[in-house]
Structure formats: C-alpha cells, structure tokens
Design a protein around this motif. Structure first.
Motif, short mmCIF file in Angstrom:
data_model
loop_
_atom_site.label_atom_id
_atom_site.label_comp_id
_atom_site.label_asym_id
_atom_site.label_seq_id
_atom_site.Cartn_x
_atom_site.Cartn_y
_atom_site.Cartn_z
N LEU A 32 29.17 -5.86 6.92
CA LEU A 32 28.67 -5.41 5.62
C LEU A 32 27.15 -5.28 5.62
O LEU A 32 26.59 -4.29 5.14
N ARG A 33 26.49 -6.27 6.20
CA ARG A 33 25.02 -6.25 6.25
C ARG A 33 24.52 -5.08 7.10
O ARG A 33 23.60 -4.36 6.71
N ARG A 34 25.13 -4.86 8.26
CA ARG A 34 24.71 -3.77 9.15
C ARG A 34 24.92 -2.40 8.52
O ARG A 34 24.09 -1.51 8.65
N ILE A 35 26.04 -2.24 7.84
CA ILE A 35 26.32 -0.96 7.19
C ILE A 35 25.28 -0.68 6.11
O ILE A 35 24.69 0.40 6.05
N LYS A 36 25.04 -1.67 5.27
CA LYS A 36 24.06 -1.49 4.19
C LYS A 36 22.67 -1.23 4.75
O LYS A 36 21.95 -0.35 4.26
N ASP A 37 22.28 -1.97 5.78
CA ASP A 37 20.95 -1.78 6.39
C ASP A 37 20.82 -0.39 7.01
O ASP A 37 19.78 0.26 6.87
N ALA A 38 21.85 0.06 7.71
CA ALA A 38 21.79 1.36 8.37
C ALA A 38 21.68 2.50 7.36
O ALA A 38 20.88 3.43 7.55
N PHE A 39 22.45 2.42 6.29
CA PHE A 39 22.38 3.48 5.29
C PHE A 39 21.03 3.43 4.55
O PHE A 39 20.45 4.46 4.25
N ARG A 40 20.54 2.23 4.28
CA ARG A 40 19.24 2.08 3.62
C ARG A 40 18.12 2.62 4.51
O ARG A 40 17.19 3.28 4.04
N GLU A 41 18.22 2.35 5.81
CA GLU A 41 17.21 2.79 6.77
C GLU A 41 17.12 4.32 6.83
O GLU A 41 16.03 4.87 7.00
N ASN A 42 18.25 4.99 6.71
CA ASN A 42 18.27 6.45 6.82
C ASN A 42 18.35 7.16 5.48
O ASN A 42 18.64 8.35 5.43
N LYS A 43 18.08 6.44 4.42
CA LYS A 43 18.17 6.98 3.07
C LYS A 43 17.28 8.20 2.85
O LYS A 43 17.67 9.16 2.21
N GLY A 44 16.09 8.17 3.40
CA GLY A 44 15.13 9.25 3.18
C GLY A 44 15.24 10.42 4.13
O GLY A 44 14.43 11.35 4.07
#
Length: 94
Positions: A32-44
């Motif tokens: 869950l943490r990795r998924i959220k971090d990855a999507f947040r990282e590539n948000k822009g």
C-alpha cells in the motif's frame, strides 16, 4: 492514444484493492505504501508517452500483486498483535 485521468485512477484503485488482500500485515502495508508513493511521485507527469509507459508498468505490477496475493493466502501466518489492536479499535469506533 493518450491515457486519461480515469484510466490512471482505475489502475490506482485496482492496485490498492488487490494489495489489501495480502494476508501478511507487513506485505500489505508495504504494498500500500509503495503504490501510494509511486503514484504520488509521478503525479505531475505530463508527457503522454511517459504516462503510457507508467500505466503499462503499473498493469504489469498489478499482475504481480495478484499472483503474490494468491501465494500469501496459501501460506498464511498468524495474525500480528498490531492487527488485533487495529481491529479492536475499529470495533470500538462503530
């Protein structure tokens, strides 16, 4: 064809929903943490080609998560104290 926001959100929700199925608390919280971090990282990200590549990478990882969930359910471990405490606190709230 450019990826739509809805397509990305559907992939995000599928990955989160599947990760919740891990029987092991540590794997579940890590995924869950990795998924959220990855999507947040590539948000822009705005490059359509890069977004398409990221979606394909996400779909590939979703398939991996699905296989790992099946394996984790075959070899369940005893529930951790942390999980029992969270369940009790959630039960008290309702």
């Amino acid at each position: 064809m450019a990826a739509t926001r809805g397509e990305v959100l559907r992939l995000y929700k599928k990955m989160l929903r599947e990760s919740i199925s891990f029987s092991n608390y540590s794997y579940r919280t890590y995924a869950l943490r990795r998924i959220k971090d990855a999507f947040r990282e590539n948000k822009g990200e705005s490059d359509p080609g890069k977004i398409k590549d990221l979606i394909m990478y996400g779909v590939h990882n979703l398939e991996i998560i699905k296989r790992q969930v099946v394996i984790s359910q075959l070899y369940k471990t005893p529930e951790l104290i942390v999980e029992a405490c969270k369940k009790q606190s959630n039960d008290q709230k309702t």
